[in-house]
Write a protein that holds these residues in place. Structure first.
Motif, PDB file in Angstrom:
ATOM      1  N   VAL A   8      13.776   1.697   0.284  1.00  0.00           N
ATOM      2  CA  VAL A   8      13.139   3.011   0.279  1.00  0.00           C
ATOM      3  C   VAL A   8      11.885   2.919  -0.584  1.00  0.00           C
ATOM      4  O   VAL A   8      11.901   2.303  -1.650  1.00  0.00           O
ATOM      5  CB  VAL A   8      14.076   4.109  -0.293  1.00  0.00           C
ATOM      6  CG1 VAL A   8      13.364   5.464  -0.333  1.00  0.00           C
ATOM      7  CG2 VAL A   8      15.341   4.233   0.542  1.00  0.00           C
ATOM      8  N   THR A   9      10.809   3.524  -0.123  1.00  0.00           N
ATOM      9  CA  THR A   9       9.570   3.545  -0.891  1.00  0.00           C
ATOM     10  C   THR A   9       9.106   4.983  -1.092  1.00  0.00           C
ATOM     11  O   THR A   9       9.516   5.886  -0.362  1.00  0.00           O
ATOM     12  CB  THR A   9       8.451   2.747  -0.194  1.00  0.00           C
ATOM     13  OG1 THR A   9       8.167   3.355   1.078  1.00  0.00           O
ATOM     14  CG2 THR A   9       8.860   1.302   0.001  1.00  0.00           C
ATOM     15  N   ALA A  10       8.238   5.169  -2.076  1.00  0.00           N
ATOM     16  CA  ALA A  10       7.663   6.495  -2.327  1.00  0.00           C
ATOM     17  C   ALA A  10       6.234   6.313  -2.806  1.00  0.00           C
ATOM     18  O   ALA A  10       5.928   5.383  -3.547  1.00  0.00           O
ATOM     19  CB  ALA A  10       8.475   7.256  -3.372  1.00  0.00           C
ATOM     20  N   PHE A  11       5.351   7.208  -2.371  1.00  0.00           N
ATOM     21  CA  PHE A  11       3.966   7.183  -2.825  1.00  0.00           C
ATOM     22  C   PHE A  11       3.415   8.596  -2.818  1.00  0.00           C
ATOM     23  O   PHE A  11       3.677   9.376  -1.901  1.00  0.00           O
ATOM     24  CB  PHE A  11       3.094   6.291  -1.936  1.00  0.00           C
ATOM     25  CG  PHE A  11       1.636   6.326  -2.320  1.00  0.00           C
ATOM     26  CD1 PHE A  11       1.179   5.600  -3.399  1.00  0.00           C
ATOM     27  CD2 PHE A  11       0.729   7.117  -1.619  1.00  0.00           C
ATOM     28  CE1 PHE A  11      -0.160   5.641  -3.779  1.00  0.00           C
ATOM     29  CE2 PHE A  11      -0.610   7.167  -1.988  1.00  0.00           C
ATOM     30  CZ  PHE A  11      -1.059   6.417  -3.071  1.00  0.00           C
ATOM     31  N   ASN A  12       2.648   8.916  -3.855  1.00  0.00           N
ATOM     32  CA  ASN A  12       1.978  10.208  -3.895  1.00  0.00           C
ATOM     33  C   ASN A  12       0.719  10.084  -4.740  1.00  0.00           C
ATOM     34  O   ASN A  12       0.719   9.421  -5.770  1.00  0.00           O
ATOM     35  CB  ASN A  12       2.885  11.294  -4.478  1.00  0.00           C
ATOM     36  CG  ASN A  12       2.225  12.663  -4.461  1.00  0.00           C
ATOM     37  OD1 ASN A  12       1.507  13.033  -5.381  1.00  0.00           O
ATOM     38  ND2 ASN A  12       2.472  13.417  -3.412  1.00  0.00           N
ATOM     39  N   GLN A  13      -0.353  10.723  -4.277  1.00  0.00           N
ATOM     40  CA  GLN A  13      -1.595  10.754  -5.034  1.00  0.00           C
ATOM     41  C   GLN A  13      -2.056  12.195  -5.146  1.00  0.00           C
ATOM     42  O   GLN A  13      -2.051  12.932  -4.151  1.00  0.00           O
ATOM     43  CB  GLN A  13      -2.679   9.899  -4.359  1.00  0.00           C
ATOM     44  CG  GLN A  13      -3.972   9.807  -5.169  1.00  0.00           C
ATOM     45  CD  GLN A  13      -4.925   8.772  -4.608  1.00  0.00           C
ATOM     46  OE1 GLN A  13      -4.627   8.110  -3.629  1.00  0.00           O
ATOM     47  NE2 GLN A  13      -6.079   8.630  -5.220  1.00  0.00           N
ATOM     48  N   SER A  14      -2.434  12.621  -6.340  1.00  0.00           N
ATOM     49  CA  SER A  14      -2.808  14.014  -6.539  1.00  0.00           C
ATOM     50  C   SER A  14      -3.733  14.125  -7.738  1.00  0.00           C
ATOM     51  O   SER A  14      -3.993  13.147  -8.447  1.00  0.00           O
ATOM     52  CB  SER A  14      -1.553  14.870  -6.776  1.00  0.00           C
ATOM     53  OG  SER A  14      -0.888  14.448  -7.955  1.00  0.00           O
ATOM     54  N   LYS A  15      -4.233  15.322  -7.957  1.00  0.00           N
ATOM     55  CA  LYS A  15      -5.023  15.617  -9.139  1.00  0.00           C
ATOM     56  C   LYS A  15      -4.094  16.181 -10.203  1.00  0.00           C
ATOM     57  O   LYS A  15      -3.461  17.207  -9.999  1.00  0.00           O
ATOM     58  CB  LYS A  15      -6.125  16.619  -8.809  1.00  0.00           C
ATOM     59  CG  LYS A  15      -7.239  16.049  -7.943  1.00  0.00           C
ATOM     60  CD  LYS A  15      -8.371  17.047  -7.764  1.00  0.00           C
ATOM     61  CE  LYS A  15      -9.510  16.452  -6.956  1.00  0.00           C
ATOM     62  NZ  LYS A  15     -10.628  17.405  -6.777  1.00  0.00           N
ATOM     63  N   GLY A  16      -3.993  15.500 -11.326  1.00  0.00           N
ATOM     64  CA  GLY A  16      -3.127  15.954 -12.394  1.00  0.00           C
ATOM     65  C   GLY A  16      -1.718  15.413 -12.243  1.00  0.00           C
ATOM     66  O   GLY A  16      -1.381  14.721 -11.286  1.00  0.00           O
TER      67      GLY A  16
END
Length: 432
Positions: A132-140
């Motif tokens: 299982v993988t997870a990725f997230n990109q955001s401001k803050g």
């Protein structure tokens, strides 16, 4: 905020028989061991506190008595330090073997200016595979904890076969967008078939339709966090009929419309949060205005179809200062008060908003369709056994209420069952 609704038609279900093996006498070898490695922190400032927080969060969510052991923080950190340098996939597998772990979790957090990205995976140590993988990109940093939480849920659902209900905390929306859209579709939905589109200057959180004033025509009813809006369909557009504003502390999260008392005028059932409790209410048209015929009710309220009972009012109480209580009840309204009738027999993952019951499969038996916060769709038979689950995620809503340290969403998906031609299996529609 805007709540978008998509229509997903599920025509047939392939029933999978999943054997359930219950054996209280677990041997030490049967307990799976998970080692959560320190995440690599790529930042110009010290984020050691967050690195430990991520490890603690994953350890607490993956640990499962007699089945899954999350290895102790200091033990894992000490072993990882022996290998030195950054931890890549190959190194993570070596550390996992040294710890005699079945699975190893690794990841990184990168901060560049206002941009924050998190990348994580769980590896099968024996096979050397990514599971299982997870990725997230955001401001803050706001999305870091929800991403880690979702990652843990996916591990529990996909690898461990763990579908227990977490402590769900339904929370109020943080912000509202200025505009929201509505799509009205035909009774017989076809791909790409849209009759009418209209924008509203409100962040629609929940909506329903019903004949609220007894004129024989359905009105559109929707809510934002503080206002109930009733629109009539006139001259090929939705025109505002009435709006009922709440107080400055109102936090509306759900609305249902139904004529349960049979007087020809559908009631409007509104679930309303306070800081620690519930203060839900019911509106009814009385000639020239809408009147609150029930006030300060301590229930999340919803109208749904119950086999053998037809349209019925159901509800769930709230643990003070937290989230859902453990039981969903069939309710009854008498005059200005709402009282419980009996508990509903539902799977552990169910809450008042995330299930429907009906004859969904070709067997003709009463089936529960459930969309919990794992974002996957489940089917349960009358005995509570899981008979099918989706391979893809169906998403959820952004409607939630904030309890410190518990970023769980609610009401999440609201599946609806729609009766179709009797020669076909009824379809299930998931709105999100």
């Amino acid at each position: 905020m805007t709540r978008k609704y998509s229509k997903i038609l599920v025509s047939t279900f392939f029933l999978l028989i999943l054997p359930l093996i219950h054996n209280p006498a677990f041997s030490a070898e049967s307990v799976k061991k998970v080692a959560v490695l320190p995440f690599t922190m790529n930042s110009d400032r010290d984020l050691t506190f967050l690195q430990k927080g991520i490890m603690d969060m994953l350890n607490s969510r993956l640990a499962w008595k007699d089945k899954v052991k999350a290895m102790e923080y200091q033990t894992v950190k000490k072993k990882a330090a022996e290998f030195g340098g950054p931890i890549d996939k190959e190194t993570a597998l070596k550390i996992g073997k040294a710890l005699k772990a079945n699975y190893v979790v690794m990841g990184s957090l990168t901060v560049f200016g206002q941009s924050v990205s998190i990348d994580a995976m769980i590896l099968d140590v024996a096979k050397g595979e990514e599971l299982v993988t997870a990725f997230n990109q955001s401001k803050g940093m706001d999305d870091v904890i929800p991403t880690v939480n979702k990652f843990a849920q996916d591990i529990n659902a996909k690898i461990m076969g763990r579908y227990v209900r977490p402590p769900v905390y339904a929370m109020k929306p943080e912000t509202e967008k200025k505009r929201a859209g509505l799509i009205r579709v035909k009774d017989k939905l076809e791909a790409g078939d849209v009759d009418y589109v209209q924008n509203f200057r409100a962040g629609i959180l929940s909506l329903d339709v019903g004949d609220v004033d007894g004129d024989g025509k359905n009105e559109l009813v929707f809510i934002d966090s503080r206002t109930v809006y009733i629109h009539k369909w006139t001259e090929n557009t939705f025109a505002l009929f009435k709006s009922i504003k709440g107080g400055i502390t109102s936090d509306y999260v759900y609305v249902s419309v139904a004529d349960l008392d049979g007087n020809g005028r559908a009631e409007i059932y509104v679930s309303n949060l306070t800081e620690a409790r519930l203060s839900s209410f019911v509106l009814e048209w009385q000639g020239s205005t809408f009147v609150r015929i029930c006030k300060r009710e301590p229930w999340f309220l919803r109208v749904t179809d119950i086999p053998g009972k037809g349209q019925a009012l159901i509800g769930q109480e709230r643990i003070v200062g937290k989230g859902f209580s453990h039981t969903v009840y069939l309710l009854n309204r008498e005059g200005s008060r709402i009282s419980k009738v009996e508990p509903l027999d539902l799977p552990d993952m169910a809450n008042v908003f995330n299930f429907v019951r009906g004859k969904i499969t070709a067997s003709g038996k009463d089936t529960v369709v459930l969309a919990p916060d794992t974002d996957y769709l489940f089917l349960f038979d009358p005995e509570g056994n899981e008979i099918w689950r989706s391979e893809e995620e169906f998403g959820g809503s952004d409607t939630h209420m904030t309890v410190p340290g518990n970023p769980y969403d609610c009401p999440r998906n609201r599946p609806r069952r729609r009766e179709m031609d009797p020669s076909f299996i009824p379809h299930t529609t998931v709105g999100h």
